[in-house]
Design an enzyme around this catalytic site. Structure first.
Site, PDB file in Angstrom:
ATOM      1  N   GLY A 147      18.490  17.329 -14.967  1.00  0.00           N
ATOM      2  CA  GLY A 147      17.747  16.103 -15.229  1.00  0.00           C
ATOM      3  C   GLY A 147      16.459  16.050 -14.433  1.00  0.00           C
TER       4      GLY A 147
ATOM      5  N   LYS B 191      20.851  23.761 -36.303  1.00  0.00           N
ATOM      6  CA  LYS B 191      20.559  24.307 -37.623  1.00  0.00           C
ATOM      7  C   LYS B 191      21.531  25.410 -38.023  1.00  0.00           C
ATOM      8  CE  LYS B 191      17.479  23.732 -40.109  1.00  0.00           C
ATOM      9  NZ  LYS B 191      17.334  22.960 -41.371  1.00  0.00           N
TER      10      LYS B 191
ATOM     11  N   GLU C 260      22.605  27.556 -19.512  1.00  0.00           N
ATOM     12  CA  GLU C 260      22.546  27.237 -20.941  1.00  0.00           C
ATOM     13  C   GLU C 260      21.365  27.871 -21.657  1.00  0.00           C
ATOM     14  OE1 GLU C 260      20.756  23.505 -18.884  1.00  0.00           O
ATOM     15  OE2 GLU C 260      21.961  25.255 -18.391  1.00  0.00           O
TER      16      GLU C 260
ATOM     17  N   CYS D  36      22.247  22.367 -11.919  1.00  0.00           N
ATOM     18  CA  CYS D  36      20.962  21.898 -11.399  1.00  0.00           C
ATOM     19  C   CYS D  36      21.103  20.490 -10.815  1.00  0.00           C
ATOM     20  CB  CYS D  36      19.884  21.994 -12.471  1.00  0.00           C
ATOM     21  SG  CYS D  36      18.195  21.897 -11.803  1.00  0.00           S
ATOM     22  N   TYR D  37      20.545  19.468 -11.476  1.00  0.00           N
ATOM     23  CA  TYR D  37      20.725  18.097 -10.992  1.00  0.00           C
ATOM     24  C   TYR D  37      22.215  17.778 -10.885  1.00  0.00           C
ATOM     25  CZ  TYR D  37      20.177  13.020 -10.566  1.00  0.00           C
ATOM     26  OH  TYR D  37      20.238  11.717 -10.118  1.00  0.00           O
TER      27      TYR D  37
ATOM     28  N   HIS E 178      20.116  27.397 -14.521  1.00  0.00           N
ATOM     29  CA  HIS E 178      20.481  26.887 -15.849  1.00  0.00           C
ATOM     30  C   HIS E 178      21.150  27.985 -16.677  1.00  0.00           C
ATOM     31  CE1 HIS E 178      18.518  22.888 -15.825  1.00  0.00           C
ATOM     32  NE2 HIS E 178      17.744  23.459 -14.907  1.00  0.00           N
TER      33      HIS E 178
ATOM     34  N   ASP F   2      19.555  20.804 -44.691  1.00  0.00           N
ATOM     35  CA  ASP F   2      20.257  19.757 -43.955  1.00  0.00           C
ATOM     36  C   ASP F   2      20.746  18.624 -44.855  1.00  0.00           C
ATOM     37  OD1 ASP F   2      19.370  21.338 -41.870  1.00  0.00           O
ATOM     38  OD2 ASP F   2      17.681  20.034 -41.405  1.00  0.00           O
TER      39      ASP F   2
END
Length: 521
Positions: free
Chosen positions: A58, A377, A179, A85-86, A177, A235
């Site tokens: 964050g 997606k 991710e 992280c945060y 991070h 979509d």
């Protein structure tokens, strides 16, 4: 009431722009996950009864008064917790450690290397003591004292507590991070957390998502009528087919031909929905009203707002014609929501508005049905295949709801749309001929508000510039430029200037995302 698998991980969002990538990595590990902002995480925790918790990064500083905190119930639960992280810093602040503001030399940004000091369940079988591994850092503050029970398991040059663990409580804190793709083993670390630490089987599939969403749609809609806006893209089409499977002829699809479509888009949609799926379909010829409304409008946000508002007007009119509708269905995706506003109302920063995000006007007595709102997606494509859509349709490149309007910087007109439509068709035809279509996430032409001098047939021309864009990506949140060879670009440019009247120059956009967005507006 939302129906969800019994095995799940709750991700508490502290406002990171990449929180959604954590959810993505968890799902890739075959585990269901949900994101909740820190200020409503306790309710989500009670409802979900998850088997593990991840605390996101964050933009705030844990040292600032009033900065976000995790609800105490997650620490009282006895569940495994991974702080990123945060998230690591907030764990330390709440469990008895210390975090200090960055200041000069305090932060660490970009590629870094962590050196493994000792073994840890979270990277067991992946990393070994004494090894160095690349990670991605992005932090200003840093932990300067770890909480009781924690040990340092890896360090980096700028973060002496880059990776800490309390194995007894299954608490893990990492300053980097995992991710993002720039941490090569990051997805494996998150998978280890889900499987080895939380003990989850990893058997959540798109088939299960399909069944879950069908049940949710039936519960939400009941005996009501639904009107679904089709854009012609993957979509909205997948959303419509999923909703039709759930409620049948309670659904009516509306396709608005606003004059901002790709070549032959209208015909393709009519064939798919009327001939193949036999879904009730209304086609509205609204080109004149959209072009009139866009006249004189050049600001990209105003264009998006007008198109979104006019879509709503059309849907409202069509709902009345079919005798009223209780719900409006849309193919809203997770990246759309993240760029418009934090998915669950959290503190992340708005990048740009999306025409299909933000709810409905108060005058409309309809509620939204958005079954794809939590998906990326490629997950939508997987769901499309699960629903029986062929690969040629499911694999189509993304196309924005506002259509060509956001690929024509400046004022939009029918003439400029016709020029761009032809140039775009030539470009995509050449990409398919070269066998590159499936290797590219998204490719399209942009008609610039710039005219340049040229020479054609010994005569002077003064026509428009066409920009070409092609990127590779997995989720649309970050993207790299596709590296066409010079021969390909030369061939495309030659065809466009020869076949598309009104264009005398072609350029290629080499900007990645970030710093640019994929679309130009």
């Amino acid at each position: 009431m939302t129906i969800q698998p019994s095995d799940s991980i709750l991700i508490i969002d502290f406002g990171s722009q990449v929180t959604q990538l954590i959810a993505r990595r968890v799902r890739e590990a075959g585990v269901y996950s949900e994101i909740a902002p820190f200020n409503s995480a306790e309710e989500a925790f009670r409802r979900m009864q998850p088997k593990g918790i991840i605390l996101s990064g964050g933009p705030a500083s844990t040292t600032a008064e009033g900065s976000p905190r995790a609800p105490q119930c997650v620490f009282d639960s006895g569940l495994p917790i991974l702080g990123i992280c945060y998230g690591q810093q907030v764990m330390m602040m709440q469990l008895g450690g210390l975090v200090e503001g960055g200041g000069e030399g305090g932060g660490e940004f970009g590629r870094a290397f962590v050196e493994v000091q000792k073994s840890c369940t979270l990277f067991d079988g992946l990393w070994n003591a004494g090894e160095k591994h690349q990670v991605w850092m992005s932090h200003g503050d840093k932990v300067t004292r770890i909480a009781p029970g924690f040990q340092v398991v890896a360090t980096s040059e700028g973060a002496p507590f880059a990776f800490i663990a309390d194995e007894a409580r299954k608490y893990y804190g990492i300053q980097f991070h995992p991710e993002v793709v720039h941490t090569p083993d990051g997805a494996k670390l998150i998978s280890h957390f889900a499987h080895q630490v939380c003990g989850l089987a990893g058997d959540w599939t798109m088939a299960e998502f399909r069944a879950t969403k069908i049940a949710e749609i039936r519960e939400q809609v009941g005996a009501g009528r639904v009107i679904c806006g089709l854009s012609g893209g993957v979509d909205s089409s997948v959303a419509a087919i999923l909703i039709h499977e759930a409620i049948g002829d309670q659904l009516t699809c509306v396709f608005v031909d606003h004059g901002l479509l790709r070549m032959n888009e209208r015909e393709q949609v009519e064939t798919l929905f009327r001939d193949h799926y036999n879904i009730p379909l209304v086609v509205v010829d609204a080109e004149a009203r959209f072009m009139a409304g866009l006249q004189g409008v050049s600001d990209p946000e105003k264009k998006r707002k007008f198109i979104g508002g006019e879509f709503i007007n059309v849907f409202e009119e069509e709902a009345k014609k079919i005798g009223g509708a209780d719900f409006l269905a849309q193919g809203t995706l997770y990246p759309d929501v993240i760029e418009s506003v934090s998915f669950t109302g959290g503190p992340s920063v708005t990048i740009k508005s999306h025409h299909n995000v933000g709810g409905l006007p108060a005058r409309m007595n309809m509620k939204l049905v958005e079954p794809l709102r939590e998906l990326f997606k490629d997950e939508v494509r997987a769901l499309g295949r699960e629903l029986g859509l062929n690969d040629q349709f499911v694999g189509r490149h993304p196309f924005p709801g506002p259509g060509l309007a956001i690929r024509i910087p400046g004022e939009v007109s029918k003439e400029r749309c016709d020029i761009l439509r032809k140039a775009d068709a030539v470009y995509l035809e050449e990409i398919r001929n070269a066998g590159l279509y499936d290797a590219i996430w998204q490719a399209f032409a942009v008609l610039l508000p710039v005219r340049t001098v040229g020479v054609m047939g010994d005569a002077r021309t003064y026509d428009s510039v066409c920009a070409l864009r092609a990127v590779t990506s997995t989720d649309g949140m970050t993207a790299d430029v596709y590296p066409f060879d010079a021969a390909f670009l030369t061939r495309v440019a030659t065809r466009i200037v020869n076949e598309v009247k009104g264009v005398n120059r072609v350029v290629y956009d080499y900007t990645s995302k970030p710093p640019g967005t994929i679309e130009w507006e």
